[in-house]
Design a protein around this motif. Structure first.
Motif, PDB file in Angstrom:
ATOM      1  N   GLY A 161     -16.942 -29.037  36.614  1.00  0.00           N
ATOM      2  CA  GLY A 161     -16.823 -27.859  35.790  1.00  0.00           C
ATOM      3  C   GLY A 161     -17.956 -26.886  36.031  1.00  0.00           C
ATOM      4  N   TYR A 162     -18.002 -25.892  35.194  1.00  0.00           N
ATOM      5  CA  TYR A 162     -19.032 -24.846  35.264  1.00  0.00           C
ATOM      6  C   TYR A 162     -19.534 -24.581  33.858  1.00  0.00           C
ATOM      7  N   LEU A 163     -20.820 -24.217  33.764  1.00  0.00           N
ATOM      8  CA  LEU A 163     -21.389 -23.884  32.459  1.00  0.00           C
ATOM      9  C   LEU A 163     -22.302 -22.677  32.603  1.00  0.00           C
ATOM     10  N   THR A 164     -22.555 -22.039  31.476  1.00  0.00           N
ATOM     11  CA  THR A 164     -23.417 -20.860  31.463  1.00  0.00           C
ATOM     12  C   THR A 164     -24.047 -20.713  30.094  1.00  0.00           C
ATOM     13  N   GLY A 165     -25.077 -19.873  30.038  1.00  0.00           N
ATOM     14  CA  GLY A 165     -25.724 -19.554  28.784  1.00  0.00           C
ATOM     15  C   GLY A 165     -26.205 -18.116  28.800  1.00  0.00           C
ATOM     16  N   ALA A 166     -26.204 -17.474  27.648  1.00  0.00           N
ATOM     17  CA  ALA A 166     -26.632 -16.068  27.563  1.00  0.00           C
ATOM     18  C   ALA A 166     -27.028 -15.771  26.133  1.00  0.00           C
ATOM     19  N   ASN A 167     -27.839 -14.698  26.011  1.00  0.00           N
ATOM     20  CA  ASN A 167     -28.245 -14.281  24.673  1.00  0.00           C
ATOM     21  C   ASN A 167     -27.304 -13.247  24.077  1.00  0.00           C
ATOM     22  N   THR A 168     -26.293 -12.831  24.868  1.00  0.00           N
ATOM     23  CA  THR A 168     -25.268 -11.917  24.366  1.00  0.00           C
ATOM     24  C   THR A 168     -23.894 -12.440  24.782  1.00  0.00           C
ATOM     25  N   ILE A 169     -22.895 -12.045  24.045  1.00  0.00           N
ATOM     26  CA  ILE A 169     -21.539 -12.484  24.389  1.00  0.00           C
ATOM     27  C   ILE A 169     -21.134 -11.954  25.754  1.00  0.00           C
ATOM     28  N   GLY A 170     -21.514 -10.731  26.047  1.00  0.00           N
ATOM     29  CA  GLY A 170     -21.157 -10.160  27.338  1.00  0.00           C
ATOM     30  C   GLY A 170     -21.749 -10.933  28.496  1.00  0.00           C
ATOM     31  N   GLY A 171     -22.896 -11.591  28.263  1.00  0.00           N
ATOM     32  CA  GLY A 171     -23.505 -12.357  29.338  1.00  0.00           C
ATOM     33  C   GLY A 171     -22.662 -13.531  29.797  1.00  0.00           C
TER      34      GLY A 171
END
Length: 454
Positions: A302-312
């Motif tokens: 799979g793939y994962l991500t993180g951001a401080n904004t929803i758009g990120g």
């Protein structure tokens, strides 16, 4: 079958009538009766159950996508020596290992998309379940055959009832015509002074009684036709007219010897108990194989991500990072508190009960065959007796009628002779119907009432 299918549209209407013989009625019932349709649906359900069990052994693939808003990040605690220095806010006497620093990791938003795959390599319960699922199909098919036998029995008995009621109506019409002629002759004799008024009145009373019986017989035919339609599974308001007569139904003497080659195992009831026994043995086998390990091949990516904004989260090219694993999973049962042993004991007790059921059912079937044969023999004897009585009553009536017409017999004798003749006819056809019913009962008891494909 083609005849039955062609006749269905006519039987579904509330208008018109269709003339059928016994075999056509049975064919239509086997296609339309609700109990049979329900059993056929059960067979199809069991077939889908087999496919469901097979699917367990095929690769299992699942996908999952999650997105989270981490509105309160989890706090972790680390020591000062992990940070490589002392905490300036810590007391001077505290060592780096005693200095605890709270730190929050993570982003305000994170998401991941995962694809997982598992493949069964060995699971004893799967292979036992596959065998048991096929046996469930056999159980459903045996239950379908039992439903078909019950429907054929009901249709035959309802069909014979229609034939008997038709014959009773014919007898009533004959008696009515005979009394009508006698009434006219007596009326003429009274008019010419050769008979008394009481003679006319006595015959008129019998004539009126027969007229009342005529209406009752007509209603009985309608009721029996509706009963036949009900067992056939067609519209009860559609008149089913049978084309045969009671005289067309002959007794096959060979049925009386059918018990000589009969075995209780030929009955579907015994076969159903045998299938239930097989299922219980599969259940016991399944409990035993649960002591063996289970082995699965597993993998996920799979793939994962993180951001401080929803758009990120939508920066798929730069902020999403892949991961993946592949391996095997071995599950080894060690101790379950003797739960499987207790389950096995329960199944063994069920097998013991099934053995008693088989013994009891076999004895009940043997007794049923003996009783059905005895009842049919008695019914045939009674039928022979009533036939002789009817012939004698007819001769007495004809003789009494000739004597009355020649003026050497009384009116009372003639009326009594007619009533005796009517009673003898009714008794004969009642005995005929009883014989037919007992013939059906014997055919069912020896497993010759209905066989698939015959």
């Amino acid at each position: 079958m083609m005849i039955a299918l062609c006749l269905m549209p006519f039987l579904g209407r509330g208008q018109g009538s269709t003339s059928l013989n016994l075999q056509q009625c049975i064919d239509i019932a086997l296609q339309n009766n609700q109990a049979i349709n329900k059993s056929e649906a059960s067979v199809r359900e069991s077939q889908y159950k087999v496919k469901e069990t097979i699917a367990i052994g095929l690769p299992q693939v699942n996908g999952q996508v999650t997105a989270n808003n981490n509105f309160a990040l989890r706090t972790s605690f680390i020591t000062g020596d992990f940070l490589g220095g002392s905490d300036p806010n810590a007391p001077p006497s505290a060592s780096p290992s005693d200095q605890i620093t709270p730190i929050s990791f993570g982003t305000s938003y994170d998401a991941n998309a995962t694809l997982s795959v598992s493949q069964l390599i060995f699971d004893g319960s799967f292979f036992v379940g596959l065998e048991a699922a096929k046996t469930y199909v056999d159980l459903a098919q045996k239950d379908l055959i039992r439903a078909e036998i019950d429907v054929v029995e009901s249709v035959k008995k309802a069909y014979y009832l229609v034939l008997i009621n038709k014959e009773r109506l014919r007898l009533v019409e004959q008696n009515l015509g005979r009394l009508d002629t006698l009434l006219n002759e007596t009326q003429l004799m009274f008019d010419e002074g050769f008979a008394e008024k009481i003679d006319v009145d006595r015959i008129r009373v019998s004539y009126n009684n027969i007229k009342s019986s005529l209406k009752s017989s007509q209603r009985m035919i309608e009721l029996s036709q509706r009963l036949l339609s009900f067992h056939m599974g067609v519209n009860v308001n559609a008149p089913v007219v049978v084309e045969e007569h009671i005289s067309d139904i002959a007794f096959d003497p060979s049925i009386l010897d059918a018990d000589l080659a009969f075995k209780s195992s030929d009955r579907v009831e015994m076969q159903l108990l045998g299938v239930q026994e097989d299922l219980a043995k599969y259940e016991l086998k399944n409990i035993h194989v649960q002591y063996l390990p289970n082995l699965y091949a597993v993998g996920n990516m799979g793939y994962l991500t993180g951001a401080n904004t929803i758009g990120g989260l939508t920066k798929f090219g730069t902020q999403w990072f892949g991961f993946g694993t592949i391996g095997v999973q071995l599950s080894i049962p060690i101790f379950d508190g003797l739960m499987k042993r207790q389950k096995a004991q329960q199944v063994r007790m069920r097998l013991e009960q099934l053995e008693y059921d088989q013994q009891q059912t076999a004895m009940a079937i043997d007794n049923e065959v003996f009783q059905s044969k005895a009842n049919l023999l008695s019914a045939i004897d009674q039928l022979t007796f009533e036939k002789e009585n009817m012939t004698l009553a007819k001769d007495v009536f004809e003789t009494t009628r000739l004597k009355y017409q020649e003026g050497i017999g009384s009116n009372i004798e003639l009326v009594d002779a007619n009533n005796s003749y009517i009673t003898a006819q009714v008794n004969y056809f009642n005995a005929y119907y009883d014989a037919l019913l007992n013939k059906v009962n014997l055919e069912k008891s020896v497993g010759q009432l209905y066989r698939r494909g015959l």
